[in-house]
Scaffold this motif. Structure first.
Motif, mmCIF file in Angstrom:
data_model
loop_
_atom_site.group_PDB
_atom_site.id
_atom_site.type_symbol
_atom_site.label_atom_id
_atom_site.label_comp_id
_atom_site.label_asym_id
_atom_site.label_seq_id
_atom_site.Cartn_x
_atom_site.Cartn_y
_atom_site.Cartn_z
ATOM 1 N N PHE A 83 5.274 4.106 6.971
ATOM 2 C CA PHE A 83 6.180 3.463 7.926
ATOM 3 C C PHE A 83 7.596 3.900 6.865
ATOM 4 O O PHE A 83 8.607 4.037 7.962
ATOM 5 C CB PHE A 83 6.209 1.736 6.966
ATOM 6 N N LEU A 84 8.212 4.690 6.152
ATOM 7 C CA LEU A 84 9.779 4.902 5.733
ATOM 8 C C LEU A 84 9.482 6.348 6.547
ATOM 9 O O LEU A 84 11.085 6.223 6.833
ATOM 10 C CB LEU A 84 9.935 4.852 4.378
ATOM 11 N N GLU A 85 8.782 6.857 6.965
ATOM 12 C CA GLU A 85 9.157 7.872 7.363
ATOM 13 C C GLU A 85 9.470 7.299 8.834
ATOM 14 O O GLU A 85 10.345 8.306 9.421
ATOM 15 C CB GLU A 85 7.668 8.928 7.601
ATOM 16 N N ASP A 129 0.749 -1.073 -0.368
ATOM 17 C CA ASP A 129 -0.130 0.065 0.137
ATOM 18 C C ASP A 129 1.185 1.311 -0.002
ATOM 19 O O ASP A 129 1.793 1.349 1.283
ATOM 20 C CB ASP A 129 -0.851 0.024 1.145
ATOM 21 N N PRO A 130 1.066 1.711 -0.765
ATOM 22 C CA PRO A 130 1.303 3.141 -0.880
ATOM 23 C C PRO A 130 1.495 4.740 0.233
ATOM 24 O O PRO A 130 2.855 4.700 0.338
ATOM 25 C CB PRO A 130 1.668 4.174 -2.435
ATOM 26 N N GLY A 131 0.356 4.391 0.508
ATOM 27 C CA GLY A 131 -0.043 5.589 2.034
ATOM 28 C C GLY A 131 0.932 5.005 2.927
ATOM 29 O O GLY A 131 1.758 5.091 3.603
ATOM 30 N N GLY A 132 1.124 3.467 3.232
ATOM 31 C CA GLY A 132 0.892 2.233 4.564
ATOM 32 C C GLY A 132 2.722 2.121 4.557
ATOM 33 O O GLY A 132 3.440 2.170 4.867
#
Length: 225
Positions: free
Chosen positions: A44-46, A37-40
């Motif tokens: 997470f990468l943040e 999921d691009p948003g998820g």
């Protein structure tokens, strides 16, 4: 809730931390990470730009803690429970750390290499890499066989090393079954699989087993309550 664990129920390294949390009944909020999921994924990468799970966030101490062994040691230091997963004795602690690394590097890593091969396209196969991974597992199995007559891998107490061993051996036994002569290894594996914290972790993973590329080889005992 101070502790937040970002993980996925199918991921073997996430199992390692879940087992440690369940061993001590440590309260935490689970967050399922869907890297598809691009948003998820962006969220997470943040939190952890490396993008590897699991990651623990301790809001009370404003600390983000990655890497399974570090997470478990952090929990013992700042959120201790009734079971110490690393012993106080310095030499015993080194032994636990050694076998924790052993399972991560020589069981977990080659197991994942074999699983990855199942996901590769026909023109991306790496038979030499898979052969090397199977050879590493064979060596590791032989070493565990010599070690496993004790109840747990470092003695009478369940430790960080056993938290590492359980998910590594669960998946490794699927991709590279134990040889008939590995009776001590198999006995240790059975004790791990019967552990309440391990049973709970695998039960939570069960709905996601169809996503595992070799799910047809998962033993029936793990597919039912």
């Amino acid at each position: 809730m101070s502790l937040h664990l970002y993980s996925h129920p199918l991921a073997s390294f996430c199992h390692k931390v879940l087992i440690a949390l369940y061993e001590n009944g440590t309260p935490f909020q689970a967050h399922l990470v869907d890297l598809g999921d691009p948003g998820g994924k962006a969220d997470f990468l943040e939190l952890w730009p490396v993008g590897k799970m699991p990651v623990l966030r301790d809001e009370a101490r404003e600390r983000t803690v990655p890497e399974t062994s570090i997470i478990i040691e952090y929990l013992q230091q700042h959120h201790p429970g009734p079971r110490a997963l690393l012993p106080d004795d310095a030499d015993a602690r080194l032994d636990v750390r050694l076998w924790d690394r052993f399972f991560d590097l020589y069981v977990h890593a080659p197991m994942q290499r074999i699983v990855l091969e199942e996901l590769r396209g026909a023109n991306e196969k790496d038979p030499r890499g898979v052969a090397d991974a199977r050879a590493t597992l064979a060596t590791a199995y032989a070493m565990i066989e010599r070690r496993a007559p004790r109840e747990w891998i470092c003695g009478d107490e369940f430790t960080l090393a056993d938290c590492a061993a359980a998910p590594a051996l669960f998946y490794a036994a699927i991709v590279a079954p134990f040889a008939p002569e590995h009776t001590q290894l198999d006995g240790y594996y059975q004790r791990l699989m019967d552990r309440a914290s391990v049973r709970r972790t695998l039960s939570e993973a069960r709905p996601y087993f169809p996503m595992f590329p070799l799910h047809a080889a998962i033993p029936a005992r793990f597919l039912q309550d």
